[in-house]
Design a protein around this motif. Structure first.
Motif, mmCIF file in Angstrom:
data_model
loop_
_atom_site.group_PDB
_atom_site.id
_atom_site.type_symbol
_atom_site.label_atom_id
_atom_site.label_comp_id
_atom_site.label_asym_id
_atom_site.label_seq_id
_atom_site.Cartn_x
_atom_site.Cartn_y
_atom_site.Cartn_z
ATOM 1 N N GLU A 54 -10.147 11.434 18.561
ATOM 2 C CA GLU A 54 -11.009 12.796 19.059
ATOM 3 C C GLU A 54 -10.014 13.049 20.321
ATOM 4 N N MET A 55 -9.793 12.130 21.391
ATOM 5 C CA MET A 55 -9.252 12.479 22.453
ATOM 6 C C MET A 55 -7.778 13.101 22.214
ATOM 7 N N GLN A 56 -6.914 12.854 21.090
ATOM 8 C CA GLN A 56 -5.791 13.220 20.511
ATOM 9 C C GLN A 56 -5.888 14.821 20.711
ATOM 10 N N ARG A 57 -7.179 15.326 20.105
ATOM 11 C CA ARG A 57 -7.361 16.715 19.760
ATOM 12 C C ARG A 57 -7.678 17.470 21.130
ATOM 13 N N ARG A 58 -8.246 16.786 22.215
ATOM 14 C CA ARG A 58 -8.552 17.547 23.185
ATOM 15 C C ARG A 58 -7.575 17.437 24.180
ATOM 16 N N ALA A 59 -6.858 16.356 24.296
ATOM 17 C CA ALA A 59 -5.818 15.970 25.403
ATOM 18 C C ALA A 59 -5.146 17.173 25.741
ATOM 19 N N PRO A 60 -4.683 17.343 27.189
ATOM 20 C CA PRO A 60 -3.493 18.440 27.275
ATOM 21 C C PRO A 60 -2.050 17.840 26.911
ATOM 22 N N ILE A 61 -2.102 16.571 26.613
ATOM 23 C CA ILE A 61 -0.622 15.953 26.118
ATOM 24 C C ILE A 61 -0.619 15.583 24.699
ATOM 25 N N ASN A 62 0.481 15.344 24.247
ATOM 26 C CA ASN A 62 0.667 14.891 22.671
ATOM 27 C C ASN A 62 1.275 13.560 22.693
ATOM 28 N N TYR A 63 0.351 12.919 21.838
ATOM 29 C CA TYR A 63 0.682 11.439 21.521
ATOM 30 C C TYR A 63 0.549 11.135 20.107
ATOM 31 N N GLN A 64 1.074 10.193 19.407
ATOM 32 C CA GLN A 64 0.950 9.898 18.071
ATOM 33 C C GLN A 64 0.215 8.758 17.870
ATOM 34 N N LEU A 65 -0.247 8.722 16.800
ATOM 35 C CA LEU A 65 -1.195 7.177 16.337
ATOM 36 C C LEU A 65 -0.529 6.756 15.291
ATOM 37 N N VAL A 66 -0.354 5.285 15.546
ATOM 38 C CA VAL A 66 0.131 4.470 14.138
ATOM 39 C C VAL A 66 -0.647 3.471 14.006
ATOM 40 N N PRO A 67 -1.884 3.543 13.083
ATOM 41 C CA PRO A 67 -2.669 2.342 12.709
ATOM 42 C C PRO A 67 -1.959 1.201 11.960
ATOM 43 N N VAL A 68 -2.052 0.232 12.345
ATOM 44 C CA VAL A 68 -1.440 -1.094 11.905
ATOM 45 C C VAL A 68 -2.637 -2.230 11.630
ATOM 46 N N THR A 69 -2.470 -2.987 10.602
ATOM 47 C CA THR A 69 -3.331 -4.085 10.129
ATOM 48 C C THR A 69 -2.400 -5.255 9.906
ATOM 49 N N ILE A 70 -2.719 -6.393 10.453
ATOM 50 C CA ILE A 70 -2.010 -7.528 10.134
ATOM 51 C C ILE A 70 -2.730 -8.155 9.296
ATOM 52 N N ASP A 71 -2.283 -8.529 8.113
ATOM 53 C CA ASP A 71 -3.025 -9.423 7.039
ATOM 54 C C ASP A 71 -2.469 -10.728 7.079
ATOM 55 N N ALA A 72 -3.389 -11.459 7.447
ATOM 56 C CA ALA A 72 -3.095 -12.774 7.633
ATOM 57 C C ALA A 72 -2.983 -13.591 6.099
ATOM 58 N N GLY A 73 -3.481 -12.973 5.285
ATOM 59 C CA GLY A 73 -3.342 -13.538 3.812
ATOM 60 C C GLY A 73 -4.440 -14.352 3.516
ATOM 61 N N PHE A 74 -5.790 -14.372 4.224
ATOM 62 C CA PHE A 74 -6.976 -15.138 3.844
ATOM 63 C C PHE A 74 -7.263 -14.498 2.505
ATOM 64 N N PRO A 75 -7.929 -15.102 1.685
ATOM 65 C CA PRO A 75 -8.465 -14.572 0.405
ATOM 66 C C PRO A 75 -9.568 -13.738 0.695
ATOM 67 N N GLY A 76 -9.734 -12.442 0.025
ATOM 68 C CA GLY A 76 -10.847 -11.760 0.061
ATOM 69 C C GLY A 76 -10.561 -10.855 1.268
ATOM 70 N N PHE A 77 -9.644 -10.820 2.145
ATOM 71 C CA PHE A 77 -9.588 -9.713 3.070
ATOM 72 C C PHE A 77 -9.397 -8.181 2.747
ATOM 73 N N ASN A 78 -10.356 -7.679 2.962
ATOM 74 C CA ASN A 78 -10.378 -6.308 2.337
ATOM 75 C C ASN A 78 -9.523 -5.227 2.768
ATOM 76 N N THR A 79 -8.380 -4.764 2.707
ATOM 77 C CA THR A 79 -7.727 -3.868 3.323
ATOM 78 C C THR A 79 -7.996 -2.521 2.816
ATOM 79 N N THR A 80 -8.489 -2.284 1.606
ATOM 80 C CA THR A 80 -8.987 -0.938 0.763
ATOM 81 C C THR A 80 -9.684 -0.182 1.815
ATOM 82 N N THR A 81 -10.740 -1.079 2.400
ATOM 83 C CA THR A 81 -12.023 -0.399 3.052
ATOM 84 C C THR A 81 -11.095 0.253 4.518
ATOM 85 N N ILE A 82 -10.296 -0.508 4.917
ATOM 86 C CA ILE A 82 -9.645 -0.225 6.344
ATOM 87 C C ILE A 82 -8.809 1.159 5.931
ATOM 88 N N GLN A 83 -7.891 0.814 4.935
ATOM 89 C CA GLN A 83 -7.248 2.055 4.567
ATOM 90 C C GLN A 83 -8.007 3.557 4.156
#
Ligand SMILES: Nc1ncnc2c1ncn2[C@@H]1O[C@H](COP(=O)(O)OP(=O)(O)OP(=O)(O)O)[C@@H](O)[C@H]1O
Length: 258
Positions: A54-83
């Motif tokens: 939201e702030m990226q859209r309004r800000a007078p400056i430019n910045y890039q966003l790179v979302p990252v998830t660390i999957d620790a490998g616990f069974p059942g961690f649902n990365t699809t919902t986050i994606q």
């Protein structure tokens, strides 16, 4: 994105203003920054990403966003919902597959804290991902309550006067960690995420409710808040109003700071 459907616009504005104030007060983001945003799938980091978009859209400056998830490998961690959540914001999620879950089981020394070990591994993986993805900033979703609970934990159990920084450079000097939610109250984050109908995801670790000392701090603060309604904001304000001459740190005296 503007105010998400279902969310009280006043509440949304106050969260946006709070994050904006933190960014201004601590100089968290500047033109040209490339920000790795740590997304656990929990309420705090999901809201962090929404606000940064939201702030990226309004800000007078430019910045890039790179979302990252660390999957620790616990069974059942649902990365699809986050994606899907990240894709709805017009971004692409990078997922770092790690073998942390089994590493912790094999390497954890008896008596050591599972959560601390896991958190150290996760932080290392986040730094690594930020570097690999060409980011100079790493944004984390810690909020006001995290700061003051950490302050109390350190005083009660460790004997040190310390919480977290809104902005801190990592040891190798190439990545700066920023915490734009420092001024936001956890209850407001919970309300917003609920009103927006966002599905959160848990890491699915076997000790998900293990941080009992932090839970105790939460309960203590909750009880004290009945008597002292402003206690949380006052504790946060204390972190920004340090008077070293009225403390007992001999190292500071030796250095001539006080
Ligand atoms: N698996 C992960 N992948 C990427 N970033 C993470 C991960 N776990 C935690 N983080 C980042 O570190 C911050 C603090 O993590 P912590 O485990 O204390 O979670 P939290 O306070 O419950 O926050 P959240 O609600 O976002 O899970 C998160 O807000 C997020 O930015």
């Amino acid at each position: 994105m503007s105010c998400p459907a279902g969310v009280d616009p006043k509440l949304w504005r106050s969260l946006r203003n709070g994050a904006g104030r933190a960014i201004g007060d601590f100089g968290l983001i500047k033109d040209g920054d490339r920000i790795c945003v740590g997304i656990s799938g929990g309420k705090d980091s999901l809201l962090l990403l929404m606000l940064l978009v939201e702030m990226q859209r309004r800000a007078p400056i430019n910045y890039q966003l790179v979302p990252v998830t660390i999957d620790a490998g616990f069974p059942g961690f649902n990365t699809t919902t986050i994606q899907n959540f990240v894709a709805d914001l017009g971004l692409e999620l990078s997922i770092e597959q790690t073998g942390h879950a089994s590493l912790i089981t094999t390497k954890l020394r008896p008596g050591s804290s599972y959560c601390s070990f896991c958190a150290r591994l996760k932080r290392g993986a986040l730094y690594g991902a930020a570097r690999r993805l060409g980011c100079n900033l790493l944004a984390l979703g810690h909020h006001r309550d995290d700061f003051i609970e950490t302050l109390l934990l350190n005083q009660f159990f460790i004997g040190t006067l310390k919480a977290m920084a809104a902005k801190t450079v990592c040891d190798t000097g190439d990545i700066t960690v920023i915490r734009p939610l420092v001024y936001l109250a956890e209850e407001d984050i919970i309300t917003t995420v609920r009103q927006a109908g966002i599905t959160t995801v848990s890491c699915n670790c076997p000790v998900a409710d293990a941080d009992q000392q932090r839970q105790r701090m939460k309960q203590l603060l909750h009880r004290l808040e009945q008597e002292i309604p402003q206690i949380k904001n006052s504790l946060l304000a204390a972190l920004g109003n340090v008077q070293p001459r009225h403390l007992l740190d001999r190292q500071l005296s030796k250095e001539g700071t006080v």
